[in-house]
Enzyme design. Structure first.
Site, PDB file in Angstrom:
ATOM      1  N   VAL A 204       8.224  18.581 -12.069  1.00  0.00           N
ATOM      2  CA  VAL A 204       8.235  18.630 -13.539  1.00  0.00           C
ATOM      3  C   VAL A 204       9.648  18.361 -14.075  1.00  0.00           C
ATOM      4  O   VAL A 204      10.051  18.920 -15.093  1.00  0.00           O
ATOM      5  CB  VAL A 204       7.704  19.985 -14.074  1.00  0.00           C
ATOM      6  CG1 VAL A 204       7.262  19.834 -15.518  1.00  0.00           C
ATOM      7  CG2 VAL A 204       6.542  20.483 -13.244  1.00  0.00           C
ATOM      8  N   LYS A 205      10.404  17.541 -13.388  1.00  0.00           N
ATOM      9  CA  LYS A 205      11.738  17.151 -13.857  1.00  0.00           C
ATOM     10  C   LYS A 205      11.854  15.642 -14.044  1.00  0.00           C
ATOM     11  O   LYS A 205      12.926  15.125 -14.316  1.00  0.00           O
ATOM     12  CB  LYS A 205      12.802  17.635 -12.870  1.00  0.00           C
ATOM     13  CG  LYS A 205      12.925  19.152 -12.782  1.00  0.00           C
ATOM     14  CD  LYS A 205      14.056  19.548 -11.854  1.00  0.00           C
ATOM     15  CE  LYS A 205      14.197  21.066 -11.779  1.00  0.00           C
ATOM     16  NZ  LYS A 205      15.299  21.478 -10.870  1.00  0.00           N
TER      17      LYS A 205
ATOM     18  N   ALA B 191       5.357  12.278  -2.903  1.00  0.00           N
ATOM     19  CA  ALA B 191       5.472  13.712  -3.169  1.00  0.00           C
ATOM     20  C   ALA B 191       6.894  14.076  -3.542  1.00  0.00           C
ATOM     21  O   ALA B 191       7.860  13.390  -3.157  1.00  0.00           O
ATOM     22  CB  ALA B 191       5.029  14.531  -1.948  1.00  0.00           C
TER      23      ALA B 191
ATOM     24  N   GLU C 141       0.849  -1.191   0.000  1.00  0.00           N
ATOM     25  CA  GLU C 141       0.000   0.000   0.000  1.00  0.00           C
ATOM     26  C   GLU C 141       0.885   1.242   0.000  1.00  0.00           C
ATOM     27  O   GLU C 141       1.743   1.400   0.881  1.00  0.00           O
ATOM     28  CB  GLU C 141      -0.903   0.027   1.229  1.00  0.00           C
ATOM     29  CG  GLU C 141      -1.762   1.288   1.285  1.00  0.00           C
ATOM     30  CD  GLU C 141      -2.476   1.459   2.610  1.00  0.00           C
ATOM     31  OE1 GLU C 141      -3.339   2.359   2.699  1.00  0.00           O
ATOM     32  OE2 GLU C 141      -2.170   0.701   3.561  1.00  0.00           O
TER      33      GLU C 141
ATOM     34  N   ALA D 218      -4.076  13.683  -7.468  1.00  0.00           N
ATOM     35  CA  ALA D 218      -3.042  12.660  -7.680  1.00  0.00           C
ATOM     36  C   ALA D 218      -3.438  11.602  -8.705  1.00  0.00           C
ATOM     37  O   ALA D 218      -2.576  10.844  -9.168  1.00  0.00           O
ATOM     38  CB  ALA D 218      -2.711  11.976  -6.351  1.00  0.00           C
TER      39      ALA D 218
ATOM     40  N   TYR E 218      11.332  13.396 -11.653  1.00  0.00           N
ATOM     41  CA  TYR E 218      11.713  12.677 -10.434  1.00  0.00           C
ATOM     42  C   TYR E 218      10.598  11.755  -9.938  1.00  0.00           C
ATOM     43  O   TYR E 218      10.861  10.664  -9.420  1.00  0.00           O
ATOM     44  CB  TYR E 218      12.088  13.659  -9.324  1.00  0.00           C
ATOM     45  CG  TYR E 218      13.321  14.485  -9.609  1.00  0.00           C
ATOM     46  CD1 TYR E 218      14.399  13.935 -10.284  1.00  0.00           C
ATOM     47  CD2 TYR E 218      13.407  15.808  -9.203  1.00  0.00           C
ATOM     48  CE1 TYR E 218      15.539  14.681 -10.555  1.00  0.00           C
ATOM     49  CE2 TYR E 218      14.540  16.577  -9.471  1.00  0.00           C
ATOM     50  CZ  TYR E 218      15.596  16.008 -10.151  1.00  0.00           C
ATOM     51  OH  TYR E 218      16.711  16.747 -10.418  1.00  0.00           O
ATOM     52  N   GLY E 219       9.344  12.202 -10.074  1.00  0.00           N
ATOM     53  CA  GLY E 219       8.237  11.380  -9.600  1.00  0.00           C
ATOM     54  C   GLY E 219       8.138  10.063 -10.337  1.00  0.00           C
ATOM     55  O   GLY E 219       7.959   8.993  -9.731  1.00  0.00           O
ATOM     56  N   THR E 220       8.267  10.106 -11.674  1.00  0.00           N
ATOM     57  CA  THR E 220       8.229   8.883 -12.471  1.00  0.00           C
ATOM     58  C   THR E 220       9.422   7.992 -12.162  1.00  0.00           C
ATOM     59  O   THR E 220       9.293   6.772 -12.028  1.00  0.00           O
ATOM     60  CB  THR E 220       8.219   9.237 -13.966  1.00  0.00           C
ATOM     61  OG1 THR E 220       7.031   9.967 -14.264  1.00  0.00           O
ATOM     62  CG2 THR E 220       8.256   7.984 -14.834  1.00  0.00           C
TER      63      THR E 220
END
Length: 396
Positions: free
Chosen positions: A145-146, A138, A133, A176, A148-150
């Site tokens: 928008v660089k 964040a 889970e 989200a 990093y999240g992906t």
């Protein structure tokens, strides 16, 4: 074709115990062979690396999986991660964030620039159930928008694969949902409810989403894999496509003709058109063939991933007030018994009317953010796409 031939020759000369290593998932080999045969492929197939991956290769950023082991450096990292979550998720209670981030049953994948935490994902694995889970995800505001999240999510998928985790589940708010969709999450929950129900916390106003983690996919190489596959598909399309073939116009109407047979239109037959089988339509309306057809439909519905809430009648013990609200209940088991009787469904319309009522009952009783309501929506989409049965059309 040359690439396939060379690849086959290469694999056949390998010892049998090594051949499995060069299967259809060996993208690195396919890529090198393609460039060896045709160097001109490289400019068109090369994937533009995103900023996060390029910075990682240059050692400007790194990704680490950490757990609260009590060490000072780990605690400092978790404190910084907690601060990012508190700032980027203002609606989440700070005490709740602290409790989960520092909980020893939770783990965190963090993105660091030097010693500075720029983002992270906190999750709890359930090893016997083979799912995890995701609690928080964040990236700090000035580093968004660089990519990093992906990159964080792909590193996390690779990490949990080694621990035999095969599904992610998370509750996403409206802000989200878009991010999670891009990471391969879906609102359709295919993982059986018995494996996760009661383990994860239900968030009011959140949307439950799922991601199936595939063993054979290297998530850190997805852009490259997709580009190689895209190039292969385009090459096959060019072999078979006749989209560049332009047929001349029809002279018949200039000569006074008011109509021609469809098969006489140039290109129609080549496109795959064929006369309808009239016998099928004549026989379909007979009662025996009708019941056969309806039986096939019922079987496909029961096999659908979103059908589990409708397989049995709603239990009065589990949902005491259900029959006070729903006065005309129906379910797939009852529909199956009516089919077996051979007397109830005289037309397709009566059969589909029961299915519509079943889904409408579910939507009437359950709130829109519940898993049951979402299952009704998905099954309704399946009915409409497969058989043209629109659950939402107005009743006569």
């Amino acid at each position: 074709n040359e690439i396939k031939k060379r690849r086959r020759e290469y694999i056949e000369q390998l010892p049998p115990n090594k051949r499995f290593q060069h299967n259809e998932y060996d993208v690195t080999y396919q890529w090198s062979l393609a460039k060896e045969i045709d160097p001109a492929l490289e400019p068109s197939c090369k994937v533009r690396e995103n900023d996060a991956k390029r910075e990682e290769e240059q050692s400007k950023v790194r990704f680490e999986l950490i757990i609260n082991d009590g060490k000072p450096e780990t605690l400092v990292t978790l404190v910084n991660l907690k601060n990012i979550f508190s700032k980027q998720l203002p609606k989440m209670p700070k005490e709740y964030i602290v409790r989960l981030v520092f909980d020893m049953q939770h783990k965190s994948m963090v993105c660091l620039k030097g010693t500075t935490v720029v983002g992270g994902i906190t999750f709890r694995p359930y090893y016997p159930q083979r799912f995890a889970e995701i609690a928080f995800c964040a990236v700090t505001a000035n580093e968004q928008v660089k990519g990093y999240g992906t990159r964080l999510m792909n590193h996390l998928k690779e990490a949990v694969k080694r621990e035999y985790i095969r599904y992610f589940l998370t509750y996403a708010d409206n802000y989200a949902i878009g991010y999670f969709k891009k990471q391969g999450f879906s609102k359709v929950i295919n993982y059986h409810q018995k494996n996760w129900f009661g383990y994860i916390k239900d968030y009011d106003g959140g949307t439950l989403m799922e991601c199936h983690i595939l063993e054979k996919i290297d998530y850190l190489q997805i852009p490259r894999i997709l580009q190689v596959q895209r190039s292969a598909i385009y090459e096959q399309i060019r072999l078979y496509s006749k989209s560049t073939h332009i047929y001349p116009g029809l002279p018949d109407f200039k000569n006074g003709s008011k109509g021609i047979a469809i098969e006489q239109i140039p290109g129609i037959v080549e496109a795959g058109w064929k006369p309808s089988d009239q016998k099928y339509y004549r026989d379909r309306d007979s009662l025996s063939s009708l019941h056969t057809e309806l039986g096939r439909i019922a079987k496909q519905l029961k096999a659908h991933n979103s059908s589990w809430p409708f397989l049995k009648p709603v239990s009065k013990e589990e949902v005491p007030d259900y029959y006070d609200i729903i006065t005309d209940p129906i379910d797939l088991e009852t529909i199956g018994k009516r089919l077996e009787s051979g007397e109830f469904y005289k037309t397709r319309e009566i059969f589909f009317a029961d299915l519509k009522r079943m889904l409408r009952n579910c939507k009437e009783y359950n709130a829109e953010n519940t898993i049951f309501y979402k299952c009704a929506v998905e099954l309704g989409k399946f009915l409409k796409e497969r058989w043209g049965c629109d659950v939402d059309e107005e009743r006569p």
